[in-house]
Scaffold this active site. Structure first.
Site, PDB file in Angstrom:
ATOM      1  N   LYS A  50       0.843  -1.204   0.000  1.00 37.03           N
ATOM      2  CA  LYS A  50       0.000   0.000   0.000  1.00 37.03           C
ATOM      3  C   LYS A  50       0.876   1.251   0.000  1.00 37.03           C
ATOM      4  CE  LYS A  50      -3.867  -2.251   2.357  1.00 37.03           C
ATOM      5  NZ  LYS A  50      -4.647  -2.444   3.584  1.00 37.03           N
ATOM      6  N   GLN A  94      -4.183  -0.947   9.724  1.00 35.58           N
ATOM      7  CA  GLN A  94      -4.229  -2.287   9.128  1.00 35.58           C
ATOM      8  C   GLN A  94      -4.809  -3.288  10.134  1.00 35.58           C
ATOM      9  OE1 GLN A  94      -3.559  -2.984   5.981  1.00 35.58           O
ATOM     10  NE2 GLN A  94      -3.829  -5.185   6.145  1.00 35.58           N
ATOM     11  N   ASP A 117     -10.362   3.642   4.390  1.00 29.65           N
ATOM     12  CA  ASP A 117     -10.862   2.262   4.316  1.00 29.65           C
ATOM     13  C   ASP A 117     -12.389   2.224   4.209  1.00 29.65           C
ATOM     14  OD1 ASP A 117      -9.086   0.079   4.255  1.00 29.65           O
ATOM     15  OD2 ASP A 117      -8.531   0.353   6.359  1.00 29.65           O
TER      16      ASP A 117
HETATM   17  N1  GUN Z   1      -6.715  -6.274   6.480  1.00 32.37           N
HETATM   18  C1  GUN Z   1      -7.072  -7.021   5.423  1.00 32.37           C
HETATM   19  N2  GUN Z   1      -7.676  -6.237   4.489  1.00 32.37           N
HETATM   20  C2  GUN Z   1      -7.689  -4.988   4.991  1.00 32.37           C
HETATM   21  C3  GUN Z   1      -8.168  -3.742   4.496  1.00 32.37           C
HETATM   22  O1  GUN Z   1      -8.727  -3.615   3.408  1.00 32.37           O
HETATM   23  N3  GUN Z   1      -7.973  -2.676   5.294  1.00 32.37           N
HETATM   24  C4  GUN Z   1      -7.395  -2.778   6.515  1.00 32.37           C
HETATM   25  N4  GUN Z   1      -7.257  -1.682   7.248  1.00 32.37           N
HETATM   26  N5  GUN Z   1      -6.939  -3.919   7.001  1.00 32.37           N
HETATM   27  C5  GUN Z   1      -7.089  -5.013   6.243  1.00 32.37           C
END
Ligand code: GUN
Length: 281
Positions: A50, A94, A117
């Site tokens: 990311k 995350q 998110d």
């Molecule tokens: N863990 C797995 N997928 C995601 C996501 O899309 N966002 C976040 N913050 N954590 C994750």
């Protein structure tokens, strides 16, 4: 019918290129902070990807990596600092978080205007009520893929398999907002196979390798496989039994190379959207 393959890598690359061009035209640099707590190895990979993707399109991105023993109070204090930082447009914490931290409490502390998110209840509520807001990245990516596949969504019989807050529920809301007829099927659905067979568009998001069998797919259906399931050999596989399903589907996403790359591209899209919306007040 042999399905055409929906190339998520290519669609995501095109979206990233568009975002990079858009960032260049902005009179400011969008800022993203990705917060990781502890040492979950999969999270390490996701967070790095990311961060790198954000930097490549010109977003000012940084990862804040906190130790496993971080208290909930300390994490909440960090989130509040980021909420108050005018250079930060997007905050992503995350998941999963260590068990001693209440994830929902953390997510609800993020400023909804910076919630890239789209997990905050305010953004979930806006999506459910048809208002503008930040939309969860994976279902948003699926909508891009459906558009790329030339799907007609309005009036279509769609089935979303899975009811998570992160994918299933927002996916259903987006399809409904696009005028689809939406069924949400899940582990307690009486006859999953029969529900799936009715779908003209089938989105599988349950996290169980190969649960969707080839004969659950109706002829010509568009099949989107959100599953990312780790195999003992380290590879990944989807929720759909790909080979037999692709003999019946009209179009289908592969795993890997389908939905996965779209999730990160949509995070970048959300960060730029948040940056523009915040500055417009
Ligand atoms: N863990 C797995 N997928 C995601 C996501 O899309 N966002 C976040 N913050 N954590 C994750």
């Amino acid at each position: 019918m042999t399905a055409s393959i929906i190339d998520g890598k290519a669609v995501a690359a095109a979206l990233r290129a568009r975002i990079a061009g858009q960032v260049q035209t902005l009179p400011f640099t969008p800022g993203l902070r990705v917060v990781r707590v502890g040492e979950d190895p999969a999270s390490g990979v996701y967070v790095r990807n990311k961060d790198r993707a954000a930097q490549q399109v010109g977003i000012d991105s940084a990862t804040l990596h906190l130790p496993e023993e971080t208290t909930e109070a300390d994490l909440l204090a960090l989130v509040r600092r980021l909420n108050d930082d005018p250079a930060v447009d997007g905050i992503l914490v995350q998941l999963p978080l260590p068990a001693h931290i209440r994830a929902q409490t953390v997510l609800e502390t993020i400023d909804p205007a910076k919630d890239v998110d789209g997990f905050h209840a305010v953004n979930a509520g806006r999506l459910a009520t048809g208002q503008k807001g930040l939309v969860p990245c994976t279902p948003k990516g699926v909508m891009h893929l459906l558009a790329a596949a030339g799907a007609t969504i309005a009036g279509a019989r769609t089935v979303v398999l899975g009811r998570s807050n992160i994918v299933g529920k927002p996916m259903a809301a987006l399809l409904l907002a696009a005028d689809a007829t939406v069924t949400i099927a899940h582990s307690r659905t009486r006859d999953l196979a029969a529900e799936c067979r009715r779908a003209e568009i089938l989105v599988a998001a349950v996290g169980r390798p190969g649960i969707v069998k080839g004969d659950w797919v109706s002829d010509g259906a568009i099949v989107i496989d959100v599953g990312i399931n780790r195999l003992p050999n380290g590879g990944i596989t989807g929720d759909v039994d790909f080979a037999p399903a692709s003999e019946r589907a009209g179009a289908i996403t592969p795993v890997p190379g389908g939905v996965g790359p779209m999730t990160i591209a949509c995070l970048l899209e959300n960060t730029v959207e948040a940056a523009i919306a915040r500055r417009q007040g």
